[in-house]
Motif scaffolding. Sequence first.
Motif, PDB file in Angstrom:
ATOM      1  N   ALA A   1       0.836  -1.201   0.000  1.00 28.03           N
ATOM      2  CA  ALA A   1       0.000   0.000   0.000  1.00 28.03           C
ATOM      3  C   ALA A   1       0.875   1.257   0.000  1.00 28.03           C
ATOM      4  O   ALA A   1       0.553   2.236  -0.676  1.00 28.03           O
ATOM      5  CB  ALA A   1      -0.938  -0.008   1.203  1.00 28.03           C
ATOM      6  N   GLU A   2       1.990   1.239   0.728  1.00 31.62           N
ATOM      7  CA  GLU A   2       2.860   2.418   0.753  1.00 31.62           C
ATOM      8  C   GLU A   2       3.454   2.700  -0.622  1.00 31.62           C
ATOM      9  O   GLU A   2       3.481   3.858  -1.073  1.00 31.62           O
ATOM     10  CB  GLU A   2       3.992   2.276   1.765  1.00 31.62           C
TER      11      GLU A   2
ATOM     12  N   ALA B   1       2.163  -7.773   1.581  1.00 33.77           N
ATOM     13  CA  ALA B   1       1.718  -8.961   0.843  1.00 33.77           C
ATOM     14  C   ALA B   1       0.852  -9.878   1.701  1.00 33.77           C
ATOM     15  O   ALA B   1       0.130 -10.716   1.174  1.00 33.77           O
ATOM     16  CB  ALA B   1       2.934  -9.728   0.331  1.00 33.77           C
ATOM     17  N   PHE B   2       0.911  -9.716   3.020  1.00 36.07           N
ATOM     18  CA  PHE B   2       0.165 -10.580   3.939  1.00 36.07           C
ATOM     19  C   PHE B   2      -1.190  -9.997   4.344  1.00 36.07           C
ATOM     20  O   PHE B   2      -1.881 -10.573   5.157  1.00 36.07           O
ATOM     21  CB  PHE B   2       1.002 -10.851   5.191  1.00 36.07           C
ATOM     22  N   HIS B   3      -1.556  -8.841   3.792  1.00 33.13           N
ATOM     23  CA  HIS B   3      -2.779  -8.149   4.198  1.00 33.13           C
ATOM     24  C   HIS B   3      -3.730  -7.926   3.022  1.00 33.13           C
ATOM     25  O   HIS B   3      -3.312  -7.935   1.872  1.00 33.13           O
ATOM     26  CB  HIS B   3      -2.434  -6.784   4.817  1.00 33.13           C
ATOM     27  N   GLN B   4      -4.980  -7.662   3.367  1.00 36.29           N
ATOM     28  CA  GLN B   4      -5.997  -7.309   2.372  1.00 36.29           C
ATOM     29  C   GLN B   4      -6.333  -5.823   2.423  1.00 36.29           C
ATOM     30  O   GLN B   4      -6.947  -5.295   1.499  1.00 36.29           O
ATOM     31  CB  GLN B   4      -7.274  -8.129   2.589  1.00 36.29           C
ATOM     32  N   HIS B   5      -5.957  -5.165   3.513  1.00 34.55           N
ATOM     33  CA  HIS B   5      -6.236  -3.744   3.705  1.00 34.55           C
ATOM     34  C   HIS B   5      -5.007  -3.074   4.299  1.00 34.55           C
ATOM     35  O   HIS B   5      -4.166  -3.733   4.902  1.00 34.55           O
ATOM     36  CB  HIS B   5      -7.430  -3.542   4.656  1.00 34.55           C
TER      37      HIS B   5
ATOM     38  N   ARG C   1      -6.890   5.005   2.732  1.00 32.50           N
ATOM     39  CA  ARG C   1      -7.198   3.591   2.895  1.00 32.50           C
ATOM     40  C   ARG C   1      -7.003   2.871   1.562  1.00 32.50           C
ATOM     41  O   ARG C   1      -7.410   3.387   0.511  1.00 32.50           O
ATOM     42  CB  ARG C   1      -8.639   3.422   3.386  1.00 32.50           C
ATOM     43  N   PHE C   2      -6.412   1.702   1.648  1.00 26.49           N
ATOM     44  CA  PHE C   2      -6.122   0.870   0.488  1.00 26.49           C
ATOM     45  C   PHE C   2      -6.671  -0.529   0.716  1.00 26.49           C
ATOM     46  O   PHE C   2      -6.796  -0.978   1.849  1.00 26.49           O
ATOM     47  CB  PHE C   2      -4.606   0.796   0.247  1.00 26.49           C
ATOM     48  N   ALA C   3      -6.991  -1.208  -0.366  1.00 24.76           N
ATOM     49  CA  ALA C   3      -7.470  -2.592  -0.291  1.00 24.76           C
ATOM     50  C   ALA C   3      -6.982  -3.339  -1.523  1.00 24.76           C
ATOM     51  O   ALA C   3      -6.599  -2.737  -2.524  1.00 24.76           O
ATOM     52  CB  ALA C   3      -8.997  -2.620  -0.226  1.00 24.76           C
ATOM     53  N   ARG C   4      -7.035  -4.637  -1.429  1.00 18.93           N
ATOM     54  CA  ARG C   4      -6.706  -5.461  -2.590  1.00 18.93           C
ATOM     55  C   ARG C   4      -7.956  -5.606  -3.458  1.00 18.93           C
ATOM     56  O   ARG C   4      -9.043  -5.850  -2.954  1.00 18.93           O
ATOM     57  CB  ARG C   4      -6.235  -6.828  -2.143  1.00 18.93           C
TER      58      ARG C   4
ATOM     59  N   TRP D   1      -3.155  -3.843  -5.150  1.00 18.65           N
ATOM     60  CA  TRP D   1      -3.524  -2.769  -4.235  1.00 18.65           C
ATOM     61  C   TRP D   1      -4.198  -1.646  -5.006  1.00 18.65           C
ATOM     62  O   TRP D   1      -3.767  -1.285  -6.101  1.00 18.65           O
ATOM     63  CB  TRP D   1      -2.280  -2.212  -3.527  1.00 18.65           C
ATOM     64  N   VAL D   2      -5.283  -1.098  -4.416  1.00 19.91           N
ATOM     65  CA  VAL D   2      -5.977   0.056  -4.982  1.00 19.91           C
ATOM     66  C   VAL D   2      -6.266   1.054  -3.865  1.00 19.91           C
ATOM     67  O   VAL D   2      -6.401   0.687  -2.692  1.00 19.91           O
ATOM     68  CB  VAL D   2      -7.293  -0.325  -5.710  1.00 19.91           C
TER      69      VAL D   2
END
Length: 150
Positions: free
Chosen positions: A51-52, A104-108, A131-134, A139-140
Motif C-alpha cells: 500500500a505504501e 503482501a500478507f494483508h488485504q487492507h 485507505r487501500f485494499a486489494r 492494491w488500490v
Amino acid sequence: MSRRKTRPRTPAAAAAPAVTATSPCPCGLDAAYGACCGRFHSGTGGTAPTAELLMRSRYSAFVVRDEAYLLRTWAPETRPDDVDFDPGMRWAGLEIEAATEGTAFHQHGTVTFTARFAHGGEPGALHERSRFARHEGAWVYVDGDFVDQA
C-alpha cells in the motif's frame, strides 16, 4: 488526493512537469523515476507490492499527471469518471508518516502522509490518511480522510 469535482479541462491544464526516466523520482525514494514509480505507471514493473508503494506511485502520478494510472489504481466503488488536474498546482514533496498493514500478507492497509504543494505560488500541504485494499490481487486506493495539522 482524492479529488472528485470535475470541470472542463484544456490542453494547458493537462501539461505536466518534465519528468524523465532518469529524473529523481517525485515520491522521494532514492531512485530514478523510471526504476521507481515510472515502472508502475508504464506497467513494466507490474503492480505496487505494498500500500505504501502504491501511495508513492499515486503521488508521482499526480506530479506527472498520469490520469490513466490514477484511475487504474482506484477502487471501482469510489473511482471518479476522471481526474481533475488543477493547472495551478505544483506538487513539491511527499512525506510518509505512517503505514499500517498493507503488505503482501494483508488485504487492507492505511498510509498517512503529507504532500507539499504550491498553488498559484502559495505553499500548502495536504495531510491525509488513505485507505487501500486489494482488488483482483492488486492494491488500490479506496478513500481517505484529511488529518488536522496542529
